[in-house]
Write a protein that holds these residues in place. Structure first.
Motif, mmCIF file in Angstrom:
data_model
loop_
_atom_site.group_PDB
_atom_site.id
_atom_site.type_symbol
_atom_site.label_atom_id
_atom_site.label_comp_id
_atom_site.label_asym_id
_atom_site.label_seq_id
_atom_site.Cartn_x
_atom_site.Cartn_y
_atom_site.Cartn_z
ATOM 1 N N ASN A 635 0.844 -1.194 0.000
ATOM 2 C CA ASN A 635 0.000 0.000 0.000
ATOM 3 C C ASN A 635 0.877 1.242 0.000
ATOM 4 O O ASN A 635 1.502 1.569 1.006
ATOM 5 C CB ASN A 635 -0.922 -0.017 1.221
ATOM 6 N N HIS A 640 -2.383 0.483 -4.424
ATOM 7 C CA HIS A 640 -2.103 -0.888 -3.992
ATOM 8 C C HIS A 640 -1.474 -1.706 -5.120
ATOM 9 O O HIS A 640 -1.995 -1.751 -6.240
ATOM 10 C CB HIS A 640 -3.373 -1.578 -3.510
ATOM 11 N N THR A 711 -5.184 -3.374 3.816
ATOM 12 C CA THR A 711 -6.051 -3.501 2.647
ATOM 13 C C THR A 711 -7.492 -3.709 3.093
ATOM 14 O O THR A 711 -7.749 -4.255 4.177
ATOM 15 C CB THR A 711 -5.607 -4.693 1.783
#
Length: 756
Positions: A635, A640, A711
């Motif tokens: 990240n 991402h 995430t």
């Protein structure tokens, strides 16, 4: 003759000693609360002021960690080693952030005099490298006189996913933000519960509660319900905001009738010159802050209501310090939804903010408003947080209530006071004396003096002199006069110009100029030279020198490591259960190549959970399994890079690995990522950019992702359901020495800011 029992004597508080509650908010401007003329309604603070006293010339150091050190010890921040923040600590004695035993805290003294002592919320006074499981713990709250601590060890935390400790043990919230969790509510519940429990068990034992929320520091996290209360409330813009607030302050007697409103500086854009997109973003970010503030006032109100229910409520002294510094400009010119990214010098465009504005205030964001609202929030003063040279950085409101001793006075008290005056005031209120020695260690004299007489004497005179210095922004107050030298910019952490002799000094006569509006430097050069000499004397006395104006460069210099660790180590082995390790104590996996190998036992496609994770919403990385499929997510501030295997692993033993091949040639460069199983590649990807400084305020862990999720593919903590035998991490040597990396970083940072 029978023997008589001789029990050891335990400390007992003096007869009539009050309960003491010190409430300290974070990052609040002088002109933000309704209690002091601002446009953000704070009804519970208003109510407390209506029962007690307001102070309009109370001062902080202009930044959080140093302010808190001065408050807790009664000494100037440099003498406590807290010349600046722990993340920017250096090896110079006044800047180690290691509070010495010669400056014992007020909690240590009150505990030794029969008080219960509790700390809730923010702790920014434990050195970064001492916040791991290795300790030492003598500079944690529980090592500095507090019998109980519930909070976080950093300048800020994610309010939905906080990095929490109970005493010295990491703990996790029992629910997530989707179930209504917010740290402000959690810490308030804990404080009320402990206060009621302790009073039930020992009603005659007074307590000292230090209640220090993460609010109003960024990230400004609050639900849409609270934010929507302020829709359209600030559409008038920041100049009009200041006009309205200044009129309120005069009408309420917060500022003298002859006070002047300082003009808009060139570093704040004229509101009418902004585009409609800019106005929309800027208003939304400040509406979000106002909602967060209203919510915070509500929670503090619950605590104040609970205090009133105590049997000895009348004999409870409340000092409510509304901010450890002025309003913060660290959101930069446009504000942000990712303030960690901003603090690294990477500023978003208006279009980027607009694209995610619907997420504002929620757990996927870390919002901060633009610097124009910080200037407005500090009405009627110049400048902002970090700028210790001017009152906008260092003057904060304070409200004091003590029903048994203090009658309400609608006229604000106006002695010139400083945080160093709080500890001696509490000692006098409690009927105790600061001892010459604490735990056998001779104590440095207190720098402050009690302002307790001001509670009953409106004519009480405050401090005769006080210096200020943060990041070379410096000032001296002496007998009504104040000389200022502004040096660095809070929203540009890459600036380190030196050239202190070229700083322009200003001169103000505060007895006739409440807001620092009339610079007398040119008209009174001899007086200015006298004041500069006084600053130099104070700087020598309180160990301010050497001045250091570095921002990010100071953060990148080597720091001590966790005690017992090898700072040169390149090979690490961790086992399941190793969680909540601060980033500074974890393997340094940035700006270099590295390999990770996790020896695990799988349960086939039923296996889920995190193997290794560090960081969170702002930036970080996670190696995890979902339905038996290995996945690695990197990240970079919301960008991402996700690498996943094509199929789930079978049941049994396996070695799941990551090979991170860094491009080199500087910091923040790209990397090729290879995901492996038993040494064979099962997936690959490319991260074009990598985080060069900190991932954020979250931590490193094995077997789960505590706190913020790296995430949104899983909900934390997402514990590993298989078995982790061990995780080995091998680092490649760093190509650049730290001081070279700092130079490269400054050059690249300027380039980034020019581009964006």
């Amino acid at each position: 003759m029978e023997s008589e029992a001789a029990w050891p004597r335990i400390p007992t508080a003096p007869e009539g000693a009050p309960n003491i509650v010190v409430i300290l908010l974070d990052d609040v401007g002088f002109g933000q609360t309704s209690t002091f003329g601002g446009l953000i309604p704070t009804p519970n603070l208003d109510k407390l002021a209506s029962e007690g006293l307001r102070y309009n010339r109370f001062h902080t150091t202009a930044i959080c960690g140093p302010s808190r050190a001065a408050l807790l010890t009664g000494r100037n921040h440099h003498d406590t080693g807290n010349g600046f923040l722990m993340e920017w600590a250096t090896g110079f004695p006044s800047y180690t952030t290691m509070i010495p035993r010669t400056t014992a805290t007020v909690a240590e003294v009150l505990k030794d005099n029969g008080y219960s002592t509790w700390w809730f919320g923010k702790n920014h006074n434990t050195p970064d490298w001492e916040t791991s499981v290795a300790g030492p713990f003598d500079r944690w709250p529980t090592g500095m006189g507090f019998e109980y601590f519930y909070g976080f060890n950093a300048g800020e935390t994610h309010q939905y996913y906080p990095v929490l400790f109970e005493n010295t043990t990491p703990v996790e919230p029992d629910k997530g933000p989707d179930e209504g969790y917010h740290f402000m509510t959690d810490m308030t519940d804990r404080a009320i519960s402990r206060m009621r429990y302790a009073t039930s068990v020992a009603p005659d034992k007074p307590f000292f509660m230090y209640f220090a929320p993460g609010a109003m520091h960024a990230p400004h996290h609050v639900t849409k319900e609270w934010r929507d209360r302020f829709t359209g409330a600030f559409d008038m813009g920041w100049e009009k905001y200041r006009d309205v607030v200044f009129a309120n302050q005069k009408r309420m007697g917060i500022v003298p009738p002859d006070a002047e409103l300082t003009p808009r500086p060139d570093w704040v854009a004229e509101w009418d010159s902004l585009s409609e997109q800019q106005k929309r973003v800027y208003c939304a970010l400040f509406e979000n802050y106002a909602g967060y503030f209203a919510f915070t006032d509500h929670e503090v109100g619950r605590l104040l209501d609970a205090i009133k229910e105590l049997p000895d409520a009348e004999n409870t002294l409340v000092l409510y310090i509304v901010g450890d510094n002025g309003a913060s400009s660290e959101g930069g010119p446009d504000g942000t939804l990712d303030e960690i990214k901003n603090l690294s010098g990477i500023l978003p465009s208006i279009e980027e903010i607009l694209a995610d504005l619907d997420k504002l205030g929620g757990p996927e964001t870390e919002p901060h408003y633009p610097l124009g609202w910080a200037w407005a929030g500090n009405t009627p003063f110049q400048w902002v947080k970090q700028v210790a040279s001017h009152l906008g950085g260092s003057r904060n409101p304070m409200v004091v209530s003590w029903p048994a001793r203090v009658s309400h006075d609608p006229v604000p008290r106006d002695p010139f006071l400083h945080l160093v005056d709080v500890a001696p005031t509490l000692y006098e209120a409690a009927g105790v004396t600061m001892p010459d020695t604490v735990n056998g260690i001779e104590q440095m004299p207190l720098a402050g003096r009690s302002f307790l007489p001001s509670l009953t004497d409106p004519g009480f005179e405050g401090r005769g002199e006080q210096y200020f210095e943060i990041l070379s922004n410096r000032s001296i107050y002496s007998d009504g006069w104040k000389a200022n030298a502004q040096h660095t910019l809070p929203w540009r952490q890459d600036i380190a110009p030196g050239n202190w002799d070229q700083d322009r000094w200003e001169l103000y006569h505060l007895e006739q100029d409440f807001s620092e509006a009339k610079d007398l430097a040119e008209a009174m050069p001899e007086k200015l030279e006298e004041m500069k000499h006084r600053f130099d004397e104070a700087a020598e006395k309180y160990h301010v020198y050497p001045l250091d104006d570095r921002g990010v460069a100071r953060a990148l210099i080597p720091k001590p490591t966790a005690p017992g660790s090898d700072p040169e180590a390149l090979d690490f082995t961790f086992y399941a259960g190793a969680t909540r390790l601060p980033e500074t104590a974890a393997p340094s996996m940035k700006n270099r190549s590295w390999k990770l190998a996790a020896r695990v036992t799988m349960e086939g496609a039923a296996t889920n959970g995190v193997i290794m994770a560090i960081g969170g919403v702002a930036g970080g990385m996670s190696l995890y399994l979902k339905d038996g499929v290995p996945i690695f997510d990197y990240n970079y501030y919301g960008e991402h890079t996700t690498v996943r295997a094509a199929q789930p692993l079978p049941a049994g033993d396996a070695v799941v690995g990551v090979e991170f091949a860094y491009d080199g040639g500087g910091i923040g460069k790209g990397a090729d990522v290879t995901l492996t199983v038993d040494g064979a590649p099962v997936g690959s990807g490319r991260a074009e950019r990598t985080v060069f400084a900190r991932f954020g305020v979250d931590t490193f862990g094995i077997g789960e992702d505590t706190g913020q999720p790296v995430t949104t593919d899983y909900r934390p903590p997402f514990r590993f359901t298989g078995t982790i035998d061990r995780v080995d991490i091998q680092l490649e040597p760093v190509e650049l020495a730290p001081h070279d990396a700092a130079k490269v970083h400054e050059t690249e940072l300027r380039a980034v800011q020019r581009r964006e």
